[in-house]
Design a protein around this motif. Structure first.
Motif, short mmCIF file in Angstrom:
data_model
loop_
_atom_site.label_atom_id
_atom_site.label_comp_id
_atom_site.label_asym_id
_atom_site.label_seq_id
_atom_site.Cartn_x
_atom_site.Cartn_y
_atom_site.Cartn_z
N ARG A 125 11.77 5.13 3.88
CA ARG A 125 12.85 6.10 3.65
C ARG A 125 14.06 5.43 3.01
NH1 ARG A 125 10.98 8.11 8.70
NH2 ARG A 125 12.59 6.97 9.84
N SER A 126 14.35 4.20 3.43
CA SER A 126 15.48 3.47 2.85
C SER A 126 15.27 3.22 1.37
CB SER A 126 15.67 2.14 3.60
OG SER A 126 16.71 1.39 3.02
N GLY A 127 14.07 2.80 1.01
CA GLY A 127 13.77 2.56 -0.40
C GLY A 127 13.86 3.82 -1.23
N LEU A 128 13.35 4.93 -0.69
CA LEU A 128 13.42 6.20 -1.41
C LEU A 128 14.86 6.67 -1.57
CD1 LEU A 128 10.39 8.14 0.11
CD2 LEU A 128 10.63 7.32 -2.24
N LYS A 129 15.65 6.47 -0.52
CA LYS A 129 17.06 6.88 -0.59
C LYS A 129 17.79 6.07 -1.65
CE LYS A 129 21.23 7.38 2.24
NZ LYS A 129 21.82 7.19 3.60
N VAL B 293 0.83 -1.21 0.00
CA VAL B 293 0.00 0.00 0.00
C VAL B 293 0.86 1.27 0.00
CG1 VAL B 293 -2.02 -1.09 1.04
CG2 VAL B 293 -0.31 -0.03 2.53
N LEU B 294 2.01 1.23 0.68
CA LEU B 294 2.88 2.40 0.66
C LEU B 294 3.47 2.61 -0.73
CD1 LEU B 294 4.66 2.01 4.12
CD2 LEU B 294 3.07 3.83 3.44
N ALA B 295 3.82 1.52 -1.40
CA ALA B 295 4.34 1.63 -2.77
C ALA B 295 3.26 2.16 -3.71
CB ALA B 295 4.85 0.27 -3.25
N ASP B 296 2.03 1.66 -3.55
CA ASP B 296 0.94 2.15 -4.39
C ASP B 296 0.67 3.63 -4.12
OD1 ASP B 296 0.66 -0.31 -5.54
OD2 ASP B 296 -1.12 -0.89 -4.40
N HIS B 297 0.81 4.03 -2.87
CA HIS B 297 0.61 5.44 -2.51
C HIS B 297 1.65 6.32 -3.21
CE1 HIS B 297 -0.69 8.88 -0.41
NE2 HIS B 297 0.10 8.81 0.65
N LEU B 298 2.86 5.83 -3.32
CA LEU B 298 3.93 6.59 -3.98
C LEU B 298 3.66 6.79 -5.47
CD1 LEU B 298 7.24 5.23 -2.44
CD2 LEU B 298 6.37 7.56 -2.30
N GLN B 299 2.92 5.87 -6.06
CA GLN B 299 2.63 5.98 -7.49
C GLN B 299 1.87 7.26 -7.80
OE1 GLN B 299 3.92 3.94 -9.54
NE2 GLN B 299 3.66 1.78 -9.02
N GLU B 300 1.14 7.78 -6.79
CA GLU B 300 0.30 8.94 -7.02
C GLU B 300 1.09 10.23 -7.16
OE1 GLU B 300 -3.05 8.97 -7.46
OE2 GLU B 300 -2.88 6.79 -7.50
N GLY B 301 2.15 10.38 -6.38
CA GLY B 301 2.82 11.67 -6.41
C GLY B 301 4.22 11.67 -5.86
N ALA B 302 5.01 10.69 -6.22
CA ALA B 302 6.39 10.66 -5.74
C ALA B 302 7.21 11.74 -6.45
CB ALA B 302 7.01 9.30 -6.01
N PRO B 303 8.10 12.41 -5.74
CA PRO B 303 8.97 13.41 -6.39
C PRO B 303 9.99 12.74 -7.28
CG PRO B 303 9.67 13.05 -4.13
CD PRO B 303 8.40 12.26 -4.31
N GLY B 304 10.59 13.50 -8.18
CA GLY B 304 11.68 12.99 -8.99
C GLY B 304 12.92 12.80 -8.15
N PRO B 305 13.88 12.00 -8.63
CA PRO B 305 15.08 11.71 -7.83
C PRO B 305 15.89 12.96 -7.48
CG PRO B 305 15.31 10.90 -10.08
CD PRO B 305 13.88 11.27 -9.90
N GLN B 306 16.06 13.87 -8.45
CA GLN B 306 16.82 15.08 -8.17
C GLN B 306 16.07 15.98 -7.20
OE1 GLN B 306 20.05 15.66 -9.38
NE2 GLN B 306 19.93 17.13 -7.68
N GLU B 307 14.76 16.04 -7.36
CA GLU B 307 13.92 16.84 -6.46
C GLU B 307 14.03 16.32 -5.03
OE1 GLU B 307 9.14 17.75 -5.76
OE2 GLU B 307 9.83 16.74 -7.57
N HIS C 219 17.51 5.09 -13.36
CA HIS C 219 16.20 5.05 -12.71
C HIS C 219 15.21 4.25 -13.56
CE1 HIS C 219 18.15 8.55 -10.77
NE2 HIS C 219 17.57 8.05 -9.70
N ARG C 220 15.70 3.07 -13.96
CA ARG C 220 14.82 2.18 -14.70
C ARG C 220 13.66 1.72 -13.82
NH1 ARG C 220 18.87 -2.34 -16.60
NH2 ARG C 220 19.62 -1.89 -14.49
N HIS C 221 13.93 1.61 -12.52
CA HIS C 221 12.89 1.25 -11.57
C HIS C 221 12.41 2.50 -10.86
CE1 HIS C 221 13.79 -2.95 -12.24
NE2 HIS C 221 15.05 -2.73 -11.95
N GLY C 222 11.11 2.61 -10.67
CA GLY C 222 10.54 3.77 -9.99
C GLY C 222 10.67 3.64 -8.49
N PRO C 223 10.30 4.69 -7.75
CA PRO C 223 10.39 4.65 -6.29
C PRO C 223 9.54 3.56 -5.67
CG PRO C 223 9.12 6.55 -7.04
CD PRO C 223 9.76 5.96 -8.24
#
Length: 212
Positions: free
Chosen positions: A175-179, A103-117, A187-191
């Protein structure tokens, strides 16, 4: 047949919501850009509003402070995802963490920031105490809500040790996954994928135990 006034009102509501999302995104992006260019201490709400073309009153309808406007990470789980998790099967630690990761991964699909951001935002937070405090406060609020959702799933008290520990572990894993995602060479794989991988690694480390 739908009356003409209803036909006109439904699209208008959708347009308002899109405009609100766009205004919020513009305020965030402008805050981050100005902080990069000028240094966060030199950025004012008035400057942000002038760049976006809105009034300070409008700014404060979206964010309580310029520190809060710097972050665009998804907040607490929306009701649909929280309900999906709470209705899931299994109360053992492995099942709970598995579904939390989903569910946290699905939540990120909605509005995760870009890696540089994400990297720029966290770098600013590390150097500005007020920004770091705002970030930690937001994380704590999400963690409290997550503990309540976990308690619904496991039938344990929302302020009990089990729910609080699992929520804290889940946030640390998120946080570990996002880092890892932000620091990847490509970034072939998304957050969301990286967060799922982090939860899979966590489950492998912990094994199974009953939630009490």
């Amino acid at each position: 047949m739908i009356p003409s006034d209803q036909q006109q009102s439904a699209p208008a509501e959708g347009l308002r919501e899109r405009r609100r999302r766009r205004t919020r995104a513009d305020l965030h992006a402008t805050t981050l850009r100005l902080a990069r260019d000028l240094g966060f201490a030199h950025v004012t709400v008035e400057m942000i509003c002038k760049e976006v073309g809105v009034s300070p009153r409008t700014f404060f309808n979206y964010f309580p402070s310029k520190e809060a406007a710097l972050f665009a990470l998804p907040g607490s789980l929306p009701p649909a995802l929280a309900d999906r998790f709470a209705a899931g099967h299994g109360q053992d630690t492995d099942a709970v963490l598995r579904d939390l990761g989903d569910v946290l991964a699905d939540h990120l699909q909605e509005g995760a920031p870009g890696p540089q951001e994400l990297e720029d935002t966290l770098r600013i937070a590390e150097g500005v105490p007020s920004v770091l405090a705002t970030f930690l406060t937001q994380c704590e609020a999400v963690e409290r809500d997550l503990a309540g959702t976990i308690a619904r799933r496991t039938g344990t008290p929302p302020d009990g040790e089990a729910a609080e520990l699992l929520a804290g572990i889940a946030m640390a894993t998120l946080r570990s996954g996002l880092k890892r995602w932000s620091q990847a060479r490509d970034h072939r794989h998304g957050p969301a994928d990286c967060v799922r991988e982090s939860f899979t690694a966590l489950r492998a480390l912990l094994g199974q135990a009953a939630v009490r």
